[in-house]
Write a protein that holds these residues in place. Structure first.
Motif, PDB file in Angstrom:
ATOM      1  N   ASN A 164       0.859  -1.209  -0.085  1.00  0.00           N
ATOM      2  CA  ASN A 164       0.022  -0.159  -0.060  1.00  0.00           C
ATOM      3  C   ASN A 164       0.800   1.312  -0.085  1.00  0.00           C
ATOM      4  O   ASN A 164       0.350   2.279  -0.588  1.00  0.00           O
ATOM      5  CB  ASN A 164      -0.973  -0.026   1.301  1.00  0.00           C
ATOM      6  N   ASP A 165       2.137   1.253   0.606  1.00  0.00           N
ATOM      7  CA  ASP A 165       2.867   2.360   0.661  1.00  0.00           C
ATOM      8  C   ASP A 165       3.704   2.648  -0.806  1.00  0.00           C
ATOM      9  O   ASP A 165       4.322   3.611  -0.854  1.00  0.00           O
ATOM     10  CB  ASP A 165       3.937   2.186   1.678  1.00  0.00           C
ATOM     11  N   ASN A 166       3.409   1.754  -1.636  1.00  0.00           N
ATOM     12  CA  ASN A 166       4.035   1.871  -3.009  1.00  0.00           C
ATOM     13  C   ASN A 166       5.423   1.763  -3.107  1.00  0.00           C
ATOM     14  O   ASN A 166       6.100   2.274  -4.138  1.00  0.00           O
ATOM     15  CB  ASN A 166       3.683   3.161  -3.576  1.00  0.00           C
ATOM     16  N   ASN A 167       6.064   1.482  -2.130  1.00  0.00           N
ATOM     17  CA  ASN A 167       7.669   1.092  -2.243  1.00  0.00           C
ATOM     18  C   ASN A 167       8.194  -0.038  -2.227  1.00  0.00           C
ATOM     19  O   ASN A 167       9.414  -0.197  -2.428  1.00  0.00           O
ATOM     20  CB  ASN A 167       8.144   2.057  -0.932  1.00  0.00           C
ATOM     21  N   MET A 168       7.539  -0.992  -2.355  1.00  0.00           N
ATOM     22  CA  MET A 168       7.800  -2.383  -2.484  1.00  0.00           C
ATOM     23  C   MET A 168       6.907  -3.134  -3.369  1.00  0.00           C
ATOM     24  O   MET A 168       5.695  -2.907  -3.499  1.00  0.00           O
ATOM     25  CB  MET A 168       8.121  -3.155  -1.255  1.00  0.00           C
ATOM     26  N   PHE A 169       7.590  -4.143  -4.106  1.00  0.00           N
ATOM     27  CA  PHE A 169       6.814  -4.984  -5.248  1.00  0.00           C
ATOM     28  C   PHE A 169       6.818  -6.387  -4.557  1.00  0.00           C
ATOM     29  O   PHE A 169       8.014  -6.932  -4.517  1.00  0.00           O
ATOM     30  CB  PHE A 169       7.297  -4.882  -6.555  1.00  0.00           C
ATOM     31  N   PHE A 170       5.667  -7.022  -4.602  1.00  0.00           N
ATOM     32  CA  PHE A 170       5.359  -8.222  -4.033  1.00  0.00           C
ATOM     33  C   PHE A 170       5.211  -9.443  -5.245  1.00  0.00           C
ATOM     34  O   PHE A 170       4.398  -8.883  -6.182  1.00  0.00           O
ATOM     35  CB  PHE A 170       4.527  -8.547  -3.271  1.00  0.00           C
ATOM     36  N   LEU A 171       5.467 -10.625  -5.110  1.00  0.00           N
ATOM     37  CA  LEU A 171       5.129 -11.441  -6.109  1.00  0.00           C
ATOM     38  C   LEU A 171       5.207 -12.983  -5.406  1.00  0.00           C
ATOM     39  O   LEU A 171       5.993 -13.236  -4.685  1.00  0.00           O
ATOM     40  CB  LEU A 171       5.727 -11.445  -7.591  1.00  0.00           C
ATOM     41  N   THR A 172       4.080 -13.812  -5.957  1.00  0.00           N
ATOM     42  CA  THR A 172       3.973 -14.907  -5.456  1.00  0.00           C
ATOM     43  C   THR A 172       4.592 -16.050  -6.266  1.00  0.00           C
ATOM     44  O   THR A 172       4.391 -15.760  -7.685  1.00  0.00           O
ATOM     45  CB  THR A 172       2.586 -15.437  -5.234  1.00  0.00           C
ATOM     46  N   ILE A 180       9.982 -10.290  -2.443  1.00  0.00           N
ATOM     47  CA  ILE A 180       9.682  -8.842  -2.166  1.00  0.00           C
ATOM     48  C   ILE A 180      11.119  -8.096  -2.889  1.00  0.00           C
ATOM     49  O   ILE A 180      12.104  -8.583  -2.805  1.00  0.00           O
ATOM     50  CB  ILE A 180       9.822  -8.490  -0.730  1.00  0.00           C
ATOM     51  N   LEU A 181      10.543  -7.167  -3.706  1.00  0.00           N
ATOM     52  CA  LEU A 181      11.640  -6.520  -4.494  1.00  0.00           C
ATOM     53  C   LEU A 181      11.492  -4.865  -4.209  1.00  0.00           C
ATOM     54  O   LEU A 181      10.124  -4.470  -3.964  1.00  0.00           O
ATOM     55  CB  LEU A 181      11.280  -6.503  -5.936  1.00  0.00           C
ATOM     56  N   ARG A 182      12.588  -3.873  -4.273  1.00  0.00           N
ATOM     57  CA  ARG A 182      12.155  -2.497  -3.904  1.00  0.00           C
ATOM     58  C   ARG A 182      12.783  -1.916  -5.288  1.00  0.00           C
ATOM     59  O   ARG A 182      13.545  -2.353  -5.920  1.00  0.00           O
ATOM     60  CB  ARG A 182      13.130  -2.208  -2.580  1.00  0.00           C
ATOM     61  N   GLN A 183      12.040  -0.901  -5.418  1.00  0.00           N
ATOM     62  CA  GLN A 183      12.033   0.168  -6.612  1.00  0.00           C
ATOM     63  C   GLN A 183      13.322   0.800  -6.362  1.00  0.00           C
ATOM     64  O   GLN A 183      13.474   1.564  -5.575  1.00  0.00           O
ATOM     65  CB  GLN A 183      10.851   1.005  -6.897  1.00  0.00           C
ATOM     66  N   VAL A 184      14.195   0.823  -7.413  1.00  0.00           N
ATOM     67  CA  VAL A 184      15.621   1.776  -7.270  1.00  0.00           C
ATOM     68  C   VAL A 184      15.194   2.946  -8.163  1.00  0.00           C
ATOM     69  O   VAL A 184      14.812   2.758  -9.310  1.00  0.00           O
ATOM     70  CB  VAL A 184      16.558   0.966  -7.712  1.00  0.00           C
ATOM     71  N   PRO A 185      14.891   4.075  -7.411  1.00  0.00           N
ATOM     72  CA  PRO A 185      14.380   5.402  -8.127  1.00  0.00           C
ATOM     73  C   PRO A 185      14.968   5.715  -9.359  1.00  0.00           C
ATOM     74  O   PRO A 185      14.544   6.144 -10.362  1.00  0.00           O
ATOM     75  CB  PRO A 185      14.323   6.508  -7.157  1.00  0.00           C
ATOM     76  N   VAL A 186      16.509   5.898  -9.504  1.00  0.00           N
ATOM     77  CA  VAL A 186      17.281   6.460 -10.229  1.00  0.00           C
ATOM     78  C   VAL A 186      17.302   5.405 -11.462  1.00  0.00           C
ATOM     79  O   VAL A 186      16.832   5.709 -12.566  1.00  0.00           O
ATOM     80  CB  VAL A 186      18.794   6.322  -9.763  1.00  0.00           C
ATOM     81  N   ALA A 187      17.576   4.257 -11.385  1.00  0.00           N
ATOM     82  CA  ALA A 187      17.708   3.192 -12.351  1.00  0.00           C
ATOM     83  C   ALA A 187      16.018   2.837 -12.170  1.00  0.00           C
ATOM     84  O   ALA A 187      15.367   2.780 -11.068  1.00  0.00           O
ATOM     85  CB  ALA A 187      18.396   2.131 -12.206  1.00  0.00           C
ATOM     86  N   ALA A 188      15.515   2.364 -13.433  1.00  0.00           N
ATOM     87  CA  ALA A 188      14.099   2.050 -13.327  1.00  0.00           C
ATOM     88  C   ALA A 188      14.025   0.316 -12.800  1.00  0.00           C
ATOM     89  O   ALA A 188      12.929  -0.150 -13.044  1.00  0.00           O
ATOM     90  CB  ALA A 188      13.322   1.720 -14.684  1.00  0.00           C
ATOM     91  N   GLU A 189      15.014  -0.140 -12.190  1.00  0.00           N
ATOM     92  CA  GLU A 189      15.031  -1.451 -12.113  1.00  0.00           C
ATOM     93  C   GLU A 189      14.626  -1.858 -10.397  1.00  0.00           C
ATOM     94  O   GLU A 189      14.528  -1.022  -9.749  1.00  0.00           O
ATOM     95  CB  GLU A 189      16.507  -2.111 -12.009  1.00  0.00           C
ATOM     96  N   LEU A 190      14.277  -3.038 -10.379  1.00  0.00           N
ATOM     97  CA  LEU A 190      13.844  -3.572  -9.285  1.00  0.00           C
ATOM     98  C   LEU A 190      15.003  -4.461  -8.453  1.00  0.00           C
ATOM     99  O   LEU A 190      15.591  -5.264  -9.162  1.00  0.00           O
ATOM    100  CB  LEU A 190      12.572  -4.450  -9.257  1.00  0.00           C
ATOM    101  N   LYS A 191      15.197  -4.049  -7.238  1.00  0.00           N
ATOM    102  CA  LYS A 191      16.280  -4.830  -6.470  1.00  0.00           C
ATOM    103  C   LYS A 191      15.495  -5.834  -5.432  1.00  0.00           C
ATOM    104  O   LYS A 191      14.739  -5.531  -4.573  1.00  0.00           O
ATOM    105  CB  LYS A 191      16.995  -3.691  -5.409  1.00  0.00           C
ATOM    106  N   PRO A 192      16.025  -7.024  -5.519  1.00  0.00           N
ATOM    107  CA  PRO A 192      15.451  -7.940  -4.695  1.00  0.00           C
ATOM    108  C   PRO A 192      15.837  -7.955  -3.240  1.00  0.00           C
ATOM    109  O   PRO A 192      17.044  -7.822  -2.858  1.00  0.00           O
ATOM    110  CB  PRO A 192      15.809  -9.593  -5.207  1.00  0.00           C
TER     111      PRO A 192
END
Length: 324
Positions: A164-172, A180-192
């Motif tokens: 809900n905070d929009n700062n982490m991305f979850f997948l099953t 659980i991955l975190r958005q890296v703002p500078v690069a558009a990539e996701l960090k596990p």
């Protein structure tokens, strides 16, 4: 054990509003139902390659429009988190389409690399994530409709969701884990950042409660597990279903959790105790459930057949439970 006042109140309400009503929506089975953020509209996506939108009137759904354009099954759809006019559909035709209910035309078609099976809109409304059958998740800018990033996973990706905070991305995933991955703002990539062993078998669906306190996952082991968002620990399991849990939905107040499978009922549990609050009877497996964003009204769709005589035809109906 004493039943909580909330459970008593809801059971009384459902006893008085025990009917499930069905509404013809499609020419084939319905894969996905979702309410707009204001709760005025319900959208459904179907194997018949279309989406439908209904207006909710007092005790019924009135079909507003049918949305055509996809060349294959519409597997999942979701609404913009704060704009009640926009929704997006994911299809096996390797596109996603964004629709505006004020017109019947598609406002954007975005080509993707594979057959799309799941989709979600970020809580800030800026990004749409779509997952395909090849376990690639693509992140699309909701304004420019261009792909911002894509991630190929080495495991089966099932359902995807932001917190809900929009700062982490979850997948099953197919190994029973929640990644659980975190958005890296500078690069558009996701960090596990973390992988949680949630279930002994395939972890199928995930939902966050509107209050931001919990998320729930459903698995092929027929269990629903409830997780504390901050601590990332499992606080309880719900075990009344016998088949793989396909779909989950939290009520608007975060106090009820509906879960469904191939069992011929939808389980409604009180979140805080895990107690059974109600059971919605169905005649066939349930594909999708969605609580209304403001009231105790549940939309769902099952693998229905048309009539007793022609069991080969699919009914394509959308159902509502909780009506007087």
């Amino acid at each position: 054990m004493a039943v909580s006042p909330y459970v008593q109140a809801m059971q009384e309400l459902f006893r008085a509003n025990t009917r499930s009503r069905e509404f013809p929506a499609h020419g084939a089975k319905v894969h996905s139902v979702a309410w707009s953020c204001c709760g005025r509209r319900l959208a459904s996506g179907s194997f018949d390659k279309t989406a439908s939108v209904f207006l909710l009137e007092k005790d019924r759904l009135v079909k507003e429009n049918n949305y055509r354009g996809h060349g294959d099954s519409v597997d999942q759809l979701c609404w913009h988190p704060s704009n009640p006019d926009l929704f997006v559909t994911a299809s096996g035709d390797k596109t996603i389409r964004i629709w505006d209910v004020r017109t019947t035309k598609c406002i954007a078609t975005v080509n993707t690399k594979g057959e799309n099976i799941n989709i979600c809109w970020s809580p800030d409304g800026q990004t749409i994530a779509v997952g395909n059958k090849d376990d690639v998740v693509t992140f699309i800018d909701a304004k420019t409709h261009r792909s911002k990033a894509e991630e190929q996973f080495k495991f089966e990706v099932n359902e995807i969701s932001w917190n809900n905070d929009n700062n982490m991305f979850f997948l099953t995933n197919g190994n029973g884990c929640i990644n659980i991955l975190r958005q890296v703002p500078v690069a558009a990539e996701l960090k596990p950042i973390q992988s949680i062993n949630a279930h002994p078998s395939n972890c199928i669906c995930i939902k966050f409660d509107p209050m931001g306190k919990y998320f729930a996952t459903g698995s092929a082991d027929a269990l629903v597990s409830l997780w504390d968002v901050d601590e990332l620990v499992c606080v309880r399991c719900f075990s009344r279903l016998d088949w793989p849990v396909r779909t989950l939905s939290f009520s608007h107040d975060g106090k009820m959790l509906a879960s469904a499978s191939e069992d011929h009922f939808i389980d409604i549990a009180e979140v805080e105790t895990g107690e059974k609050l109600w059971e919605v009877q169905c005649e066939s497996p349930t594909f999708t459930v969605a609580w209304h964003p403001k009231r105790p009204l549940l939309a769902f769709a099952c693998d229905d057949k048309d009539g007793k005589y022609d069991s080969s035809r699919e009914a394509g109906t959308v159902k509502l439970f909780g009506l007087p």
